[in-house]
Design a protein around this motif. Sequence first.
Motif, short mmCIF file in Angstrom:
data_model
loop_
_atom_site.label_atom_id
_atom_site.label_comp_id
_atom_site.label_asym_id
_atom_site.label_seq_id
_atom_site.Cartn_x
_atom_site.Cartn_y
_atom_site.Cartn_z
N THR A 195 28.92 8.35 6.04
CA THR A 195 27.73 7.68 5.56
C THR A 195 28.07 6.20 5.36
OG1 THR A 195 28.27 8.08 3.25
CG2 THR A 195 26.94 9.76 4.37
N GLU A 196 27.05 5.39 5.12
CA GLU A 196 27.28 3.96 4.94
C GLU A 196 28.13 3.69 3.69
OE1 GLU A 196 24.44 0.16 4.78
OE2 GLU A 196 23.74 1.77 6.10
N SER A 197 27.89 4.46 2.64
CA SER A 197 28.66 4.27 1.41
C SER A 197 30.13 4.66 1.62
CB SER A 197 28.06 5.08 0.25
OG SER A 197 28.10 6.45 0.54
N ASN A 223 31.79 1.87 3.55
CA ASN A 223 32.07 0.74 2.65
C ASN A 223 33.27 1.02 1.76
OD1 ASN A 223 29.91 -0.69 3.70
ND2 ASN A 223 28.48 0.01 2.11
N ARG A 224 33.34 2.24 1.26
CA ARG A 224 34.48 2.62 0.40
C ARG A 224 35.79 2.53 1.17
NH1 ARG A 224 35.65 8.49 -2.34
NH2 ARG A 224 37.66 7.91 -3.23
N LEU A 225 35.78 3.00 2.42
CA LEU A 225 36.99 2.95 3.24
C LEU A 225 37.38 1.50 3.55
CD1 LEU A 225 36.33 5.92 5.69
CD2 LEU A 225 37.99 5.84 3.83
N GLN A 226 36.40 0.65 3.84
CA GLN A 226 36.69 -0.76 4.11
C GLN A 226 37.30 -1.43 2.87
OE1 GLN A 226 36.79 -2.55 6.74
NE2 GLN A 226 35.76 -1.21 8.20
N SER A 258 37.64 7.28 13.86
CA SER A 258 37.12 8.52 14.42
C SER A 258 35.68 8.80 14.01
CB SER A 258 38.02 9.69 14.01
OG SER A 258 38.08 9.78 12.61
N ASP A 259 35.03 7.82 13.39
CA ASP A 259 33.65 7.97 12.94
C ASP A 259 32.70 8.03 14.13
OD1 ASP A 259 31.36 8.06 11.44
OD2 ASP A 259 31.38 5.91 10.96
N MET A 260 31.91 9.10 14.20
CA MET A 260 30.97 9.29 15.31
C MET A 260 29.67 8.51 15.12
SD MET A 260 31.46 13.23 16.33
CE MET A 260 30.76 13.01 17.94
N SER A 261 29.37 8.14 13.88
CA SER A 261 28.12 7.43 13.63
C SER A 261 28.17 6.00 14.17
CB SER A 261 27.80 7.42 12.14
OG SER A 261 28.81 6.76 11.42
N ALA A 262 29.37 5.48 14.42
CA ALA A 262 29.53 4.12 14.95
C ALA A 262 29.55 4.12 16.48
CB ALA A 262 30.81 3.50 14.41
N GLY A 263 29.38 5.26 17.09
CA GLY A 263 29.43 5.36 18.54
C GLY A 263 30.43 6.42 18.97
N ASN A 264 30.88 6.30 20.19
CA ASN A 264 31.84 7.26 20.72
C ASN A 264 33.24 6.92 20.21
OD1 ASN A 264 32.76 9.41 22.15
ND2 ASN A 264 32.73 8.39 24.15
N PRO A 265 33.84 7.78 19.38
CA PRO A 265 35.15 7.46 18.81
C PRO A 265 36.26 7.60 19.86
CG PRO A 265 34.51 9.65 18.13
CD PRO A 265 33.34 9.07 18.89
N GLY A 319 36.50 16.92 2.22
CA GLY A 319 35.79 15.71 1.82
C GLY A 319 36.68 14.49 1.73
N LEU A 320 36.03 13.36 1.45
CA LEU A 320 36.69 12.06 1.46
C LEU A 320 37.70 11.90 0.33
CD1 LEU A 320 36.78 9.32 2.90
CD2 LEU A 320 35.05 8.54 1.32
#
Length: 170
Positions: A29-31, A34-37, A59-66, A94-95
Motif C-alpha cells: 500500500t502507499e503507507s 512510505n514506511r519502507l522509504q 518486488s512490489d507489484m503495484s509499481a509495475g512488473n517487479p 506482514g510487514l
Amino acid sequence: MAKLKINRKYIQKEDADIEMTQKYFVKLTESEQNRLQELINSRNASKSIKKRANILLMSDMSAGNPAKQAEIAKRCGVSVVTVYHTLRDFACNGLTYTLTYKRKKTTNPPIVTSEMQARIIALACSEPPKGFARWTVRMLTEKIIELGILEKVSRETVRQTLKKQNLSLI
C-alpha cells in the motif's frame, strides 16, 4: 533448477543462475511504501533491515512488473534465498514481522547449577584419591557421578565448570 555446490566459493558465482519459481507476491500500500522509504533513509535502522526493506520495494507489484528474485538479490547484495525468505515472511506474516529481528524463544537451562558448581569445585580442591598426586578431569567426572552430584556429565562440562572459576588441576 541449478544445484548449489557445498563449497562456499561456488555459491556466490552460481546465485545468479538459480531461478526459483515465484511463489509469493508483494503488493504494498502507499503507507507501507512510505514506511519502507523512511526506513531505508533512517540512520537508526540496521543494514540487514534496510536490505529487507529494499527487497520488498523492488518486488512490489503495484509499481509495475517487479524484477526477478535473482536480479533483486544481486542489486541488494544478498542471496536468492534471503530474497525468497523475505517475500515469504511478508506474504505470510506482514510487514512488521518482516522488518524485525527474530530472536530464539527457548533456551536450554544450564546443566550445572550454582549449587552443583560449588560441590564440583569443593571436590576438585579436596585431596585426590590414594595413589594419585592430583585430580584429573576424568577422575573428577567419575567421582561426580559416583557421589550423585549429577546423574551423567561429560568431561568437557566438568572442565568448563573448573575453567569458569580459573581453577587449574595442575
